[in-house]
Design a protein around this motif. Structure first.
Motif, PDB file in Angstrom:
ATOM      1  N   ALA A  60       0.819  -1.113   0.017  1.00 20.21           N
ATOM      2  CA  ALA A  60       0.190   0.055  -0.112  1.00 20.21           C
ATOM      3  C   ALA A  60       0.826   1.232  -0.035  1.00 20.21           C
ATOM      4  O   ALA A  60       0.436   2.457  -0.441  1.00 20.21           O
ATOM      5  CB  ALA A  60      -0.949   0.125   1.068  1.00 20.21           C
ATOM      6  N   GLU A  61       2.096   1.071   0.563  1.00 17.85           N
ATOM      7  CA  GLU A  61       2.882   2.374   0.594  1.00 17.85           C
ATOM      8  C   GLU A  61       3.955   2.431  -0.586  1.00 17.85           C
ATOM      9  O   GLU A  61       4.870   3.324  -0.919  1.00 17.85           O
ATOM     10  CB  GLU A  61       3.904   2.236   1.837  1.00 17.85           C
ATOM     11  CG  GLU A  61       3.088   2.459   2.954  1.00 17.85           C
ATOM     12  CD  GLU A  61       4.011   1.945   4.444  1.00 17.85           C
ATOM     13  OE1 GLU A  61       3.895   3.066   5.158  1.00 17.85           O
ATOM     14  OE2 GLU A  61       4.542   1.078   3.983  1.00 17.85           O
ATOM     15  N   GLY A  62       3.620   1.446  -1.543  1.00 18.94           N
ATOM     16  CA  GLY A  62       4.395   1.675  -2.728  1.00 18.94           C
ATOM     17  C   GLY A  62       5.463   0.405  -3.082  1.00 18.94           C
ATOM     18  O   GLY A  62       6.111   0.559  -4.062  1.00 18.94           O
ATOM     19  N   LEU A  63       5.531  -0.154  -2.074  1.00 20.34           N
ATOM     20  CA  LEU A  63       6.543  -1.632  -2.569  1.00 20.34           C
ATOM     21  C   LEU A  63       6.393  -2.096  -3.665  1.00 20.34           C
ATOM     22  O   LEU A  63       5.173  -2.536  -4.216  1.00 20.34           O
ATOM     23  CB  LEU A  63       6.371  -2.429  -1.513  1.00 20.34           C
ATOM     24  CG  LEU A  63       7.263  -3.787  -1.500  1.00 20.34           C
ATOM     25  CD1 LEU A  63       8.872  -3.434  -1.264  1.00 20.34           C
ATOM     26  CD2 LEU A  63       6.802  -4.896  -0.441  1.00 20.34           C
ATOM     27  N   GLY A  64       7.419  -2.464  -4.514  1.00 17.50           N
ATOM     28  CA  GLY A  64       7.261  -3.283  -5.670  1.00 17.50           C
ATOM     29  C   GLY A  64       6.793  -2.046  -7.045  1.00 17.50           C
ATOM     30  O   GLY A  64       7.108  -0.810  -6.868  1.00 17.50           O
ATOM     31  N   PRO A  65       6.222  -2.703  -7.973  1.00 20.28           N
ATOM     32  CA  PRO A  65       5.661  -4.027  -8.162  1.00 20.28           C
ATOM     33  C   PRO A  65       6.581  -5.357  -8.194  1.00 20.28           C
ATOM     34  O   PRO A  65       6.120  -6.176  -7.604  1.00 20.28           O
ATOM     35  CB  PRO A  65       4.788  -3.923  -9.219  1.00 20.28           C
ATOM     36  CG  PRO A  65       5.722  -2.943 -10.535  1.00 20.28           C
ATOM     37  CD  PRO A  65       6.208  -1.752  -9.326  1.00 20.28           C
TER      38      PRO A  65
END
Lengths: 416, 405
Positions: A71-76
């Motif tokens: 939800a905080e931007g990890l990844g994709p």
């Protein structure tokens, strides 16, 4: 206990409570865990930071430890979810957290292609939900990298380009080893300092990373956020992408996922971590080992002392320090030639890794040392035996040592 | 929204305050309060205030404490917190139908949660039909988590790091009891929405069931696959109670707009709980094992197996009239606990993954009445990371209170 005569009054209860509290407070020092000795840990700030600098250091410390969620931007696609996952306790990484990089030479056999349009240069083998992880394209070259420790890097960053070039020239004159530098294209956000010296093509000397591909710690940190965690920043707005799916990012988090201030805070945190401390420096065995280290020629590359240039950090500013590196790239021979490189560096060339912190390395690697760039050596003897190329002469000298002398050498390395 | 809820609560108390001027206030437990009560009665076995002839009763509890912790010689100093302020509403709608709810305010108004809002329809002792926001019967602590019932400020690690206490679920099902001489066999079985996709890829960087909770799970299931929770308990009037419970759900968003886009990933939690006494010594605790299917892309990074448990030993060192309270007690207690948050081996080396926590706590508590506790705890914890590097040692002292009202 129950033969107390009479009713327990408020007064009696209060006295009991006061006695109990007094006993607890008195025992506080003995019942609370002690702080580890400073020479036994890496994760501490440089001494004499100003209060404002210390505050910024702690802010960066928090960001360094921050674990990113989807939800905080990890990844994709990603490798790990936080800086600290690889640099546990600011120390060297483990095989479990190792990175894989890949690329290939163009048909001319000279120009290195980082395969950016195929997801290079780094493999992200993990991914967020409902998005496939990346796979290495067929037929390319690859290498495994273990994360280095991050302490003392502020000192290395403050070494002037001129100092590095002087070392290179000194080695060329001496003719024993012949270190070189990796000039790399500067990213848009790079702001040269007074000591940075560009070459004729506007490139700058890289000094961080196994192949010296990052110019400074902001450059290194920005790359790590993107390549290791899939976190975009003001400095780099592009998520890593699995090109086997599409050319679009698979996460739904608006970019940048962190501001420039966060990257800068983490870079400052790393800049202001203390130099790895030494231990047992008065031990005769350690002293003897240090002499052997110099005698057999290790110090030609693993240079004991460097001098930092100007810095706003008083503890770094124009100070001598002892990293055991010359910050140059050396040909290490076929033993360590993985066929992979970055920039203009030959595949057998590796930046001399600082040896400081070596003795504390196993405390971040689960009790076992994993040495060299990919952790293939698990003790000093194995690691030294894999030093070829420009280090061949030092290795030959090492092989002539008695076991007692080798043990002294190992004790010295353990003291770093 | 928070403001509205707070106004509602004050209005509710206001009404009751006026009512109390003219009517009789009666404390009661809505469970039987006798030896036939079992773990499944915990949610009703609380004191409530009934006003006059109203069929609705109000109760709740309040919990606060101080904290002083030191981690490897470093402390953030002393602080105080009001952990929880919970309000219960209970209503006997008819002889067979009753309603119970619990609204929790955690750390002031930082977190507000409706933990329970359920309706029971009692057919007979062996069959009660339940629906609404329920507390799954999972281990000892989840359905019996009211702070005044416990000697320690901190909740057990197995019920915070593995079972995500307080776990509330929208669901329905049945429960009941069978009486066999001195034994009571109780059962619970519910269909539930189940934990959601935050179990992995959360801000803890590990398999963390707590992060699978979400506000959406009270509105709809994230994947249209109901989960299940059940427990079977055996209570003996002499020996105490043991129970075995199970929880399962598909947690990932494998279906988007009706289209399957990924494989289903399930989680399964097994728990054993026990609560017994030998003379004056009370022992209670739970053991939990969780198995979580991890997507291939996250193998190794997220745990597929976790387990752990705790045991509380409580001994009343003084039982007598104290400070005017007839049956006051001073208890000495200890808690031993352990959780392994990633049971497995490191693929690259074959070494055992650690990622575990051991903890030892001792407590001294004063209970002027069974529903109020003043307690002081000392706790020491050893936490080892994934790779087995030197443990982080944490110790602390907490002094606090908890009381039903």
């Amino acid at each position: 206990m129950q033969k107390i005569v009479g009713e327990m009054t408020f007064k009696k209860i209060s006295i009991l409570i006061v006695i109990a509290l007094f006993a607890v407070v008195s025992a506080c020092e003995t019942i609370m865990p002690d702080e580890p000795a400073p020479e036994e840990v890496l994760a501490e700030p440089i001494e004499d930071l100003t209060p404002a600098q210390l505050n910024l250091h702690l802010q960066g410390d928090g960001e360094f430890a921050r674990i990113f969620s989807q939800a905080e931007g990890l990844g994709p696609i990603f490798v790990q979810a936080s800086c600290e996952s690889c640099h546990i306790g600011d120390g060297k990484g483990h095989l479990f957290t190792a990175l894989t990089r890949f690329g290939q030479y163009e048909q001319d056999g000279v120009t290195w292609n980082s395969l950016l349009n195929q997801g290079g240069p780094q493999l992200q083998h993990r991914s967020i939900a409902n998005y496939p992880a990346e796979a290495i394209p067929n037929g390319v070259r690859q290498a495994t990298f273990i994360a280095p420790n991050v302490t003392g890097l502020g000192f290395l960053e403050a070494v002037t380009d001129q100092t590095i070039l002087d070392l290179m020239n000194e080695q060329a004159l001496a003719g024993i080893v012949s270190g070189t530098v990796n000039y790399v294209d500067a990213p848009d956000f790079f702001t040269p300092k007074a000591h940075h010296i560009p070459n004729g093509q506007g490139q700058y000397i890289g000094r961080f990373g196994r192949k010296a591909a990052a110019i400074d710690l902001v450059h290194q940190t920005t790359n790590a956020y993107k390549q290791d965690m899939g976190i975009t920043s003001d400095f780099d707005l592009q998520d890593p992408i699995n090109y086997a799916v599409s050319g679009l990012s698979g996460d739904n988090v608006a970019d940048p996922e962190i501001p420039a201030g966060t990257v800068n805070a983490v870079a400052f945190y790393i800049q202001t971590l203390k130099a790895p401390p030494r231990r047992n420096t008065n031990d005769p065995q350690v002293i003897a080992g240090e002499n052997i280290f110099k005698q057999i020629g290790c110090e030609n590359c693993h240079k004991q002392t460097l001098t930092a240039g100007p810095s706003i950090i008083s503890e770094i500013n124009n100070k001598d320090f002892h990293p055991y590196t010359d910050m140059l790239l050396h040909d290490m021979g076929p033993e360590l030639d993985d066929g992979y490189t970055e920039g203009s560096v030959a595949t057998s060339e590796w930046r001399t890794m600082p040896l400081w912190g070596l003795g504390l390395q196993k405390d971040s690697q689960g009790g076992t040392q994993f040495l060299l760039h990919d952790g293939r050596a698990t003790n000093y003897n194995q690691a030294i035996q894999l030093h070829g190329g420009e280090a061949d002469f030092a290795r030959a000298n090492y092989r002539q040592l008695s076991q007692a002398q080798k043990d002294q050498l190992f004790k010295f390395l353990d003291s770093l | 929204m928070k403001t509205r809820i707070i106004l509602f609560i004050f209005a509710l108390f206001g009404v009751n305050a006026f009512a109390q001027q003219d009517t009789t206030k009666v404390w009661q437990r809505t469970g039987t309060g006798d030896s036939t009560d079992t773990q499944q009665d915990a949610i009703y076995n609380r004191p409530f205030i009934t006003v006059g002839k109203s069929s609705t009763a109000v109760g709740g509890y309040l919990e606060g404490n101080t904290n002083y912790f030191v981690e490897d010689g470093i402390t953030e100093g002393f602080s105080m917190e009001l952990r929880r302020f919970n309000i219960f509403l209970y209503s006997t709608i008819s002889s067979r139908i009753r309603f119970l709810s619990e609204l929790e305010f955690e750390h002031g108004t930082k977190e507000i949660a409706l933990e329970t809002a359920l309706l029971d329809f009692r057919v007979n002792n062996s069959l009660n039909i339940r629906g609404g926001i329920i507390l799954p019967q999972l281990g000892l602590f989840n359905a019996n988590h009211d702070s005044p019932n416990w000697e320690f400020v901190e909740r057990p690690l197995s019920s915070t790091q593995i079972i995500p206490t307080t776990l509330s679920e929208v669901g329905f099902g049945v429960n009941g009891k069978f009486y066999l001489g001195n034994n009571i066999i109780g059962y619970d079985a519910y269909l539930i929405n189940g934990l959601q996709s935050g179990v992995v890829l959360n801000d803890q960087g590990r398999t963390f069931l707590e992060a699978g909770k979400s506000e959406e799970m009270f509105g709809e299931d994230n994947n249209g696959m109901p989960g299940f929770n059940g427990r079977i308990g055996l209570a003996n009037r002499k020996w105490g109670e043991v129970g075995a419970s199970y929880y399962t759900a598909v947690y990932n968003d494998f279906r988007v707009d009706g289209t399957t886009v990924a494989d289903k990933n399930s989680l399964h939690i097994f728990a054993l709980d026990y609560n017994t006494s030998w003379g004056k010594l009370t022992a209670k605790g739970e053991y939990v094992y969780a198995f979580v299917e991890i997507p291939t892309e996250l193998n190794g990074l997220y745990a597929s197996e976790q387990h752990g448990g705790f045991i509380d030993l409580i001994y009343p060192i003084i039982e007598r009239q104290m400070a005017g309270y007839k049956n006051a007690k001073i208890n000495l207690s200890t808690r031993l606990e352990y959780v392994d948050l990633n049971y497995g081996t490191i693929p690259e080396t074959g070494a055992q993954i650690r990622d575990d926590i051991y903890s030892l706590a001792v407590g001294l508590s004063f209970r002027p009445t069974p529903t109020t506790i003043f307690r002081a705890n000392y706790r020491y914890q050893w936490q080892t990371d994934f790779l087995g590097n030197p443990a982080v040692n944490t110790a602390g002292i907490q002094v606090g209170f908890a009381t039903y009202f």
